[in-house]
Scaffold this motif. Structure first.
Motif, PDB file in Angstrom:
ATOM      1  N   ALA A 162       0.926  -1.305  -0.030  1.00 30.92           N
ATOM      2  CA  ALA A 162      -0.091   0.022   0.122  1.00 30.92           C
ATOM      3  C   ALA A 162       0.873   1.316  -0.016  1.00 30.92           C
ATOM      4  N   GLY A 163       0.426   2.253  -0.670  1.00 35.36           N
ATOM      5  CA  GLY A 163       1.156   3.604  -0.608  1.00 35.36           C
ATOM      6  C   GLY A 163       0.009   4.275   0.408  1.00 35.36           C
ATOM      7  N   ARG A 164       0.719   5.069   1.221  1.00 32.37           N
ATOM      8  CA  ARG A 164      -0.015   5.871   1.994  1.00 32.37           C
ATOM      9  C   ARG A 164       0.495   7.337   1.919  1.00 32.37           C
ATOM     10  N   LEU A 165      -0.520   7.954   1.574  1.00 33.49           N
ATOM     11  CA  LEU A 165      -0.376   9.484   1.261  1.00 33.49           C
ATOM     12  C   LEU A 165      -0.677  10.160   2.575  1.00 33.49           C
TER      13      LEU A 165
ATOM     14  N   ARG B  63       4.763   7.834 -13.050  1.00 31.50           N
ATOM     15  CA  ARG B  63       6.130   8.387 -12.512  1.00 31.50           C
ATOM     16  C   ARG B  63       6.940   8.965 -14.036  1.00 31.50           C
ATOM     17  N   GLY B  64       7.717  10.097 -13.727  1.00 32.02           N
ATOM     18  CA  GLY B  64       8.274  10.703 -15.037  1.00 32.02           C
ATOM     19  C   GLY B  64       8.986  11.716 -14.293  1.00 32.02           C
ATOM     20  N   PRO B  65       9.412  12.491 -15.374  1.00 33.68           N
ATOM     21  CA  PRO B  65      10.233  13.735 -15.186  1.00 33.68           C
ATOM     22  C   PRO B  65       9.387  14.805 -15.109  1.00 33.68           C
ATOM     23  N   TRP B  66       9.261  15.655 -13.717  1.00 29.85           N
ATOM     24  CA  TRP B  66       8.480  16.786 -13.654  1.00 29.85           C
ATOM     25  C   TRP B  66       9.030  18.137 -14.246  1.00 29.85           C
TER      26      TRP B  66
ATOM     27  N   ILE C   6       8.102   3.317  -6.820  1.00 30.04           N
ATOM     28  CA  ILE C   6       7.849   1.883  -7.521  1.00 30.04           C
ATOM     29  C   ILE C   6       8.782   1.486  -8.625  1.00 30.04           C
ATOM     30  N   PRO C   7       9.146   0.059  -8.500  1.00 26.97           N
ATOM     31  CA  PRO C   7       9.899  -0.196  -9.725  1.00 26.97           C
ATOM     32  C   PRO C   7       9.305  -0.318 -10.857  1.00 26.97           C
ATOM     33  N   ASP C   8       9.832  -0.032 -12.123  1.00 26.24           N
ATOM     34  CA  ASP C   8       9.190   0.029 -13.343  1.00 26.24           C
ATOM     35  C   ASP C   8       8.564  -1.377 -13.676  1.00 26.24           C
ATOM     36  N   THR C   9       9.045  -2.324 -13.158  1.00 30.78           N
ATOM     37  CA  THR C   9       8.582  -3.742 -13.633  1.00 30.78           C
ATOM     38  C   THR C   9       7.145  -3.844 -13.036  1.00 30.78           C
TER      39      THR C   9
ATOM     40  N   TYR D  94      -0.270   1.945 -11.710  1.00 30.27           N
ATOM     41  CA  TYR D  94       0.982   2.287 -11.885  1.00 30.27           C
ATOM     42  C   TYR D  94       1.536   2.485 -13.529  1.00 30.27           C
ATOM     43  N   ARG D  95       2.108   3.464 -13.862  1.00 32.43           N
ATOM     44  CA  ARG D  95       2.738   3.645 -15.088  1.00 32.43           C
ATOM     45  C   ARG D  95       3.962   4.590 -15.028  1.00 32.43           C
ATOM     46  N   VAL D  96       4.745   4.330 -16.076  1.00 32.65           N
ATOM     47  CA  VAL D  96       5.882   5.203 -16.446  1.00 32.65           C
ATOM     48  C   VAL D  96       5.290   6.134 -17.527  1.00 32.65           C
ATOM     49  N   VAL D  97       5.701   7.566 -17.625  1.00 33.09           N
ATOM     50  CA  VAL D  97       5.302   8.364 -18.311  1.00 33.09           C
ATOM     51  C   VAL D  97       6.196   9.441 -18.732  1.00 33.09           C
ATOM     52  N   ASP D  98       5.975   9.967 -20.093  1.00 34.87           N
ATOM     53  CA  ASP D  98       7.198  10.751 -20.698  1.00 34.87           C
ATOM     54  C   ASP D  98       7.521  12.170 -19.902  1.00 34.87           C
TER      55      ASP D  98
END
Length: 139
Positions: free
Chosen positions: A34-37, A60-63, A97-100, A124-128
């Motif tokens: 669990a992710g706890r915000l 997840r990605g560069p801001w 989170i690992p990309d896998t 979860y996803r990895v974005v540009d």
């Protein structure tokens, strides 16, 4: 910062009196699937915006606006054209989170000083780039 865990629950933390919390910064902690915000007192009004969501998409990605720093976007997918989202840099989480693990299989729970407020399934996803703000169906 210290967080004492009881499986997915937060048993105790000094976050509420930390510089992060005083500055109004969210913190994302992970444990037992669990992710706890952690929501600081000054941001509790955001809880209303999270209600009605069916899931939370963690991207997840560069801001871009933060010089390309590694970041996460938490988007409360509610089926509207303007879902609520929180953006945090890597220093506002205890791990990435690992990309896998793209897809899902975890929960996102929101905690305030008063305890657990709500939880949703997470994806979860990895974005540009962050912000992304796309619904899961458009990835």
């Amino acid at each position: 910062m210290i967080i004492q865990n009881k499986s997915q629950a937060i048993d105790w933390t000094d976050y509420w009196t930390s510089e992060h919390a005083r500055a109004g910064l969210f913190f994302l902690s992970w444990n037992a699937g669990a992710g706890r915000l952690l929501v600081p007192d000054s941001q509790k009004r955001c809880l209303r915006e999270m209600r009605g969501a069916s899931q939370v998409i963690v991207s997840r990605g560069p801001w871009v606006d933060q010089g390309g720093r590694d970041a996460l976007e938490l988007l409360w997918e509610d089926g509207t054209d303007s879902p609520f989202a929180v953006h945090i840099v890597a220093e506002q989480t205890d791990r990435m989170i690992p990309d896998t693990q793209q897809g899902g299989g975890f929960d996102i729970a929101v905690w305030t000083r008063g305890g657990l407020k709500e939880r949703w399934p997470g994806r979860y996803r990895v974005v540009d780039a962050i912000p992304d703000l796309r619904p899961w169906s458009e990835q």
